[in-house]
Design an enzyme around this catalytic site. Structure first.
Site, PDB file in Angstrom:
ATOM      1  N   HIS A  83       0.851  -1.209   0.000  1.00 27.69           N
ATOM      2  CA  HIS A  83       0.000   0.000   0.000  1.00 27.69           C
ATOM      3  C   HIS A  83       0.877   1.246   0.000  1.00 27.69           C
ATOM      4  O   HIS A  83       0.952   1.914   1.027  1.00 27.69           O
ATOM      5  CB  HIS A  83      -0.899  -0.016   1.235  1.00 27.69           C
ATOM      6  CG  HIS A  83      -2.082   0.886   1.147  1.00 27.69           C
ATOM      7  ND1 HIS A  83      -2.053   2.203   1.541  1.00 27.69           N
ATOM      8  CD2 HIS A  83      -3.333   0.665   0.705  1.00 27.69           C
ATOM      9  CE1 HIS A  83      -3.246   2.742   1.373  1.00 27.69           C
ATOM     10  NE2 HIS A  83      -4.037   1.823   0.865  1.00 27.69           N
ATOM     11  N   PHE A  84       1.449   1.670  -0.905  1.00 28.67           N
ATOM     12  CA  PHE A  84       1.644   1.165  -2.260  1.00 28.67           C
ATOM     13  C   PHE A  84       3.140   1.091  -2.488  1.00 28.67           C
ATOM     14  O   PHE A  84       3.845   2.002  -2.079  1.00 28.67           O
ATOM     15  CB  PHE A  84       0.981   2.093  -3.272  1.00 28.67           C
ATOM     16  CG  PHE A  84      -0.504   2.244  -3.049  1.00 28.67           C
ATOM     17  CD1 PHE A  84      -1.389   1.269  -3.506  1.00 28.67           C
ATOM     18  CD2 PHE A  84      -1.015   3.326  -2.351  1.00 28.67           C
ATOM     19  CE1 PHE A  84      -2.754   1.403  -3.309  1.00 28.67           C
ATOM     20  CE2 PHE A  84      -2.386   3.456  -2.143  1.00 28.67           C
ATOM     21  CZ  PHE A  84      -3.252   2.489  -2.617  1.00 28.67           C
TER      22      PHE A  84
END
Length: 145
Positions: free
Chosen positions: A49-50
């Site tokens: 994420h991410f």
């Protein structure tokens, strides 16, 4: 009064990788609490994420708010050794600023209402003085079975 990580771990059951409050910097039992979470790139959520641009998930900001509120409950009651704090509802969560590794989340929670074993809270997360997130939530305090 400040509360360090050792005492935090005595007050709430959360552990790595889900312990999201590093220190309490101010507390007024039965009223409010302020704590911090230092966001670091080595936390497991940033793997996905991410990967190209790590962003603190909003749900984890809300979790940090609720953990801080659980610490406030413990200090307000004197102890929660024989109690459990369960989240009942989350309302009006808003995410206003991206939180990323290197940021320090300044989390604040206030007791809005307490009736018997049901407590209602308002909470905010600020980074560099800017609002990053806000939420209201309700928790139930129960005796351990």
């Amino acid at each position: 009064m400040t509360i360090d990580i050792t005492e935090i771990m005595d007050l709430i059951p959360h552990r790595y990788p889900f312990l999201l409050v590093d220190k309490v910097v101010e507390i007024d039992p039965n009223k409010s609490i302020t704590g911090i979470k230092n966001v670091t790139v080595n936390e497991p959520q940033f793997t996905g994420h991410f990967p190209a641009r790590p962003v603190m998930p909003g749900v984890l900001m809300v979790e940090a708010m609720t953990q801080l509120a659980a610490i406030l409950v413990a200090k307000s009651l004197g102890s929660t050794k024989n109690k459990e704090v369960f989240l009942m509802a989350i309302e009006n969560s808003k995410f206003r600023k991206v939180v990323q590794p290197g940021d320090t989340m300044h989390i604040h929670a206030t007791i809005d209402q307490q009736r018997a074993n049901v407590w209602k809270f308002s909470s905010t997360v600020k980074v560099d003085g800017e609002m990053a997130a806000e939420s209201k939530f309700t928790a139930m305090i129960k005796d351990k079975s």
